[in-house]
Design a protein around this motif. Structure first.
Motif, PDB file in Angstrom:
ATOM      1  N   SER A 252       4.076   2.712   5.855  1.00 20.61           N
ATOM      2  CA  SER A 252       4.387   1.282   5.894  1.00 20.61           C
ATOM      3  C   SER A 252       5.868   1.050   5.638  1.00 20.61           C
TER       4      SER A 252
ATOM      5  N   TYR B  37       5.863  -1.015   0.795  1.00 17.51           N
ATOM      6  CA  TYR B  37       4.641  -0.809   0.029  1.00 17.51           C
ATOM      7  C   TYR B  37       5.026  -0.446  -1.406  1.00 17.51           C
TER       8      TYR B  37
ATOM      9  N   SER C 195       3.166  -0.086  -5.748  1.00 18.27           N
ATOM     10  CA  SER C 195       2.022  -0.239  -6.642  1.00 18.27           C
ATOM     11  C   SER C 195       2.490  -0.057  -8.077  1.00 18.27           C
ATOM     12  N   LYS C 196       1.663  -0.509  -8.999  1.00 15.24           N
ATOM     13  CA  LYS C 196       1.976  -0.337 -10.413  1.00 15.24           C
ATOM     14  C   LYS C 196       2.044   1.160 -10.725  1.00 15.24           C
TER      15      LYS C 196
ATOM     16  N   TYR D 231      -7.652  -7.027 -15.559  1.00  9.69           N
ATOM     17  CA  TYR D 231      -6.789  -6.996 -14.368  1.00  9.69           C
ATOM     18  C   TYR D 231      -5.362  -6.630 -14.756  1.00  9.69           C
TER      19      TYR D 231
ATOM     20  N   THR E  17      -2.576  -2.260  -9.494  1.00 15.92           N
ATOM     21  CA  THR E  17      -2.294  -3.325  -8.524  1.00 15.92           C
ATOM     22  C   THR E  17      -1.397  -2.758  -7.425  1.00 15.92           C
ATOM     23  N   SER E  18      -1.408  -3.437  -6.265  1.00 19.58           N
ATOM     24  CA  SER E  18      -0.589  -2.974  -5.137  1.00 19.58           C
ATOM     25  C   SER E  18      -0.070  -4.170  -4.358  1.00 19.58           C
ATOM     26  N   TYR E  19       0.927  -3.920  -3.531  1.00 18.88           N
ATOM     27  CA  TYR E  19       1.510  -4.960  -2.694  1.00 18.88           C
ATOM     28  C   TYR E  19       2.179  -4.278  -1.507  1.00 18.88           C
ATOM     29  N   GLY E  20       2.461  -5.048  -0.459  1.00 21.15           N
ATOM     30  CA  GLY E  20       3.161  -4.448   0.669  1.00 21.15           C
ATOM     31  C   GLY E  20       2.834  -5.072   2.005  1.00 21.15           C
ATOM     32  N   PHE E  21       3.293  -4.408   3.040  1.00 21.97           N
ATOM     33  CA  PHE E  21       3.093  -4.835   4.432  1.00 21.97           C
ATOM     34  C   PHE E  21       1.993  -3.985   5.045  1.00 21.97           C
ATOM     35  N   TRP E  22       1.103  -4.624   5.801  1.00 20.46           N
ATOM     36  CA  TRP E  22      -0.034  -3.896   6.369  1.00 20.46           C
ATOM     37  C   TRP E  22      -0.225  -4.316   7.821  1.00 20.46           C
TER      38      TRP E  22
END
Length: 730
Positions: free
Chosen positions: A70, A73, A75-76, A89, A94-99
């Protein structure tokens, strides 16, 4: 050894650089997606690399699973993740990014191997390879006039829709169809299949003939280098998709997809048009921010509700089922002009405490009665100059506890038995300035499936001017663009400015309006036209997506010259138009922004365009823009003066004027005979000179029984006297 991500470290970094990569070629390689179903849900693709397998029909053992690389992208950190709490939580992963993973088999991707090791643990797909000339739909499902059009017989046989426009969203080039000398070198001349999914959606929304809110030229294939940026999703599999054995080892695949979502950022075509950002969902919900037209537009996919804010500061809201507002604090409503309410049934106001009506003059009109009641208190009436009343029937007054009459003098029938003038018998809805519009002012939504929705095809009784409707909605301009300007021909302009119904007359009423914003808008419109005639702010060009349509090509703004011209125009404005301008002269720093937005926001209009359906497209005087309401015979200062026939007479005269359309052949070009009406009248399609769009109608010179010479020197046709419908084609 293998790390926690599945990579194998061969310690090749410890080797001499001349020995690195000898185990295999790192690539990149072109791979072909054979399967996109990843059991790990990590965006991996099962890819065949023909350069390594030497086949285009691999078996399962020849497929390489490539990881998704990606562009963004994260994540913690694993070291920050709790080792004993699975519920919080905050402390869990946790994660984040472009997909964005291509789901279709046959898609080509670029594959690289980390450290040159040709195995799945080090294989990554790093991008998608575009196929030749397959990008028309990216990213905004672009429209074009180059469409494969079935003839009338085929339409009737297949049940396909005739959208009554040539400018439609399309699919991409069919590279499997090579008949008729079709090659990639001449592909720009190929016709493309209509994207009926999107076209039908726009048809239901009433936007299929709207190239601002509906169709768009935003396509990667529009120009080079492309000025279009964005992304559109592939869409879900269609329920009626074909089932083809084209997958890995002949596996069945359903290749046909429904509409997807799109995000478009368009910097404009070669002429500077279509500058916009648009978010549109698969079902048709959209948020449009259109810089060229100066419009912000929000609509739901059904087309049953929409909101628009235009560059002049006007806001339209349409809600088919209902409109609800609530606040727990104050609800404040202020208008610089009139506030008009119209309800098909009842209007009810309730206050738990006091209800106050406060005005210079209060008029209550009830056709069948006016009732006043106080269930727990008194009813009191006070008149500083007097209280009078009259009834054509009996006046009866009764008091259970008695009646009192007191006055310096009590007169009983002196000079006659009645005094009709003591009651405002003249007071009716028209005398109060309320006019009922029962013209074709709405959109008929009950047309059969596949038929085009059209403006002004249904009668809705209303007293609200410029009734907001389902799309397609006719938007009346606030500032009027005159045919003849005062500085161009003062004598002719003065004549037209005193002739009711002309654009010059309407513009002058705008300048004389008591409403600040109407005067301001007309001032800016006048200023824009003046600067255009000086050659300072607009150069015309041709929009390549709509042949022969003249639009803005570019803006060459010189602040100093604009400021000088603006100063001169503003300083003479009051004297020239015999008005008192409320607009102070602009600063040099302000003029770029204001004039640019005005130039970009609207195509130049003229009398012909307005009479062809914008301002003069309806048959009721109540459909006039705000500048005409209440000013057709001068402002109303007293109710009595309004009643004396002049208001009604003027409204009737203007109403009859507005039933006509300018159909003088001298105003038209590209005239084509398309047929005859049942009575034998010739029917033509044509364009108005220097205006966008094609229209259908008659030539005024050929229907003398239905045409009349206007004060402008051009003929207008009363279409109620001919069996031909005047309408815009596209």
């Amino acid at each position: 050894m293998k790390d926690d991500r599945g990579f194998v470290d061969t310690h090749s970094n410890q080797k001499h650089f001349t020995d690195r990569g000898r185990e295999g070629n790192p690539g990149p390689f072109i791979g072909v997606v054979e399967t996109s179903i990843d059991p790990l849900l990590m965006g991996r693709l099962g890819v065949n690399i023909p350069a390594l397998t030497t086949t285009t029909k691999p078996d399962k053992s020849q497929i390489i699973w490539c990881r998704y690389l990606s562009p963004f992208y994260g994540s913690k950190p694993l070291s920050a993740v709790s080792t004993n709490d699975l519920e919080s939580y905050k402390t869990n992963q946790t994660s984040y990014g472009f997909w964005a993973v291509p789901p279709d088999v046959g898609t080509e991707v670029l594959v690289m191997f980390a450290k040159g090791e040709n195995n799945e643990n080090s294989a990554f797909w790093i991008g998608c390879v575009q196929q030749p000339k397959v990008n028309q739909q990216i990213p905004g499902f672009g429209s074009t006039t180059r469409t494969e059009k079935p003839n009338a017989r085929e339409l009737a046989r297949s049940g396909q829709t005739n959208y009554e426009t040539d400018y439609l969203p399309v699919g991409d080039l069919n590279r499997n169809f090579t008949k008729g000398g079709r090659t990639l070198s001449n592909s720009s001349k190929w016709d493309l299949p209509v994207n009926d999914l999107l076209a039908d959606q726009l048809l239901d929304q009433g936007l299929v003939q709207d190239d601002i809110r509906g169709t768009t030229s935003s396509s990667a294939a529009r120009e080079t280098p492309s000025q279009v940026f964005g992304i559109n999703t592939p869409g879900p599999i269609r329920k009626d998709s074909r089932k083809l054995n084209i997958g890995l080892e002949g596996r069945q695949v359903r290749p046909d997809r429904d509409l997807g979502h799109s995000l478009v950022m368009d910097d404009g075509d070669v002429n500077g048009n279509n500058r916009l950002t648009r978010i549109r969902t698969a079902s048709g919900h959209q948020l449009l921010m259109h810089d060229t037209q100066g419009v912000v537009y929000l609509a739901n996919g059904s087309g049953n509700s929409w909101i628009e804010m235009d560059t002049d500061g006007k806001m339209y809201i349409y809600a088919q089922d209902g409109f609800n507002l609530r606040c727990d604090g104050n609800f404040d409503l202020h208008s610089g002009g009139d506030i008009n309410f119209h309800a098909k049934h009842n209007i009810k106001f309730t206050a738990e405490q006091d209800l106050v009506n406060n005005a210079n003059f209060v008029m209550n009109v009830g056709d069948n009665g006016v009732l006043t009641s106080s269930q727990k208190g008194q009813v009191q009436t006070f008149g500083a100059a007097g209280i009078t009343s009259h009834s054509n029937g009996i006046q009866a007054h009764s008091g259970a506890a008695g009646m009192n009459l007191k006055g310096a003098m009590i007169d009983m029938n002196t000079g006659g038995t009645q005094e009709p003038g003591w009651g405002p018998s003249w007071l009716n809805s028209q005398a109060a300035g309320i006019f009922l519009d029962e013209s074709q002012n709405d959109v008929n939504l009950t047309v059969s499936k596949g038929k085009v929705l059209k403006a002004n095809t249904k009668k809705t009784k209303t007293t609200v001017p410029n009734l907001v409707t389902h799309e397609p909605f006719t938007r009346a301009p606030s500032g009027v663009y005159e045919t003849v300007s005062q500085w161009e021909d003062p004598v002719k302009w003065k004549q037209l400015s005193k002739t009711p119904g002309t654009l010059e007359y309407i513009a002058q009423k705008n300048r004389e309006s008591e409403v600040d914003y109407i005067r301001n808008l007309q001032f800016f419109t006048d200023q824009k036209k003046y600067l255009e005639t000086q050659g300072l702010i607009e150069v015309k060009g041709v929009d390549l997506s709509v042949p022969k349509e003249f639009l803005n090509e570019k803006l060459n703004i010189d602040s100093a010259k604009l400021k000088e011209a603006s100063d001169f125009f503003t300083s003479t404005y009051n004297e020239v138009y015999e008005v008192k301008s409320v607009v102070d002269n602009l600063k040099t720093g302000d003029i770029n922004q204001i004039l640019t937005s005005k130039v970009v926001a609207g195509k130049i209009t003229s009398m012909a365009s307005n009479l062809a359906g914008t301002i003069l497209g309806r048959s009721s005087a109540n459909n006039l823009p705000p500048s005409m309401r209440g000013t057709a015979v001068g402002k109303i200062t007293q109710v009595a003066t309004a009643f004396k026939g002049q208001f009604t007479k003027a409204a009737t005269a203007i109403g009859s004027f507005f039933t006509s359309k300018f159909s003088d052949a001298r105003l038209k070009e590209d005239i084509r005979l398309v047929g005859q009406s049942p009575s034998g009248t010739n029917v033509y399609s044509f364009k108005y000179k220097q205006l966008p769009g094609r229209y259908l109608g008659v030539m005024a010179q050929e229907v003398p029984w239905a045409s009349h010479l206007t004060d402008t020197g051009y003929y207008a046709v009363d279409y109620s006297k001919v069996d031909v419908e005047f309408r815009r084609l596209h």
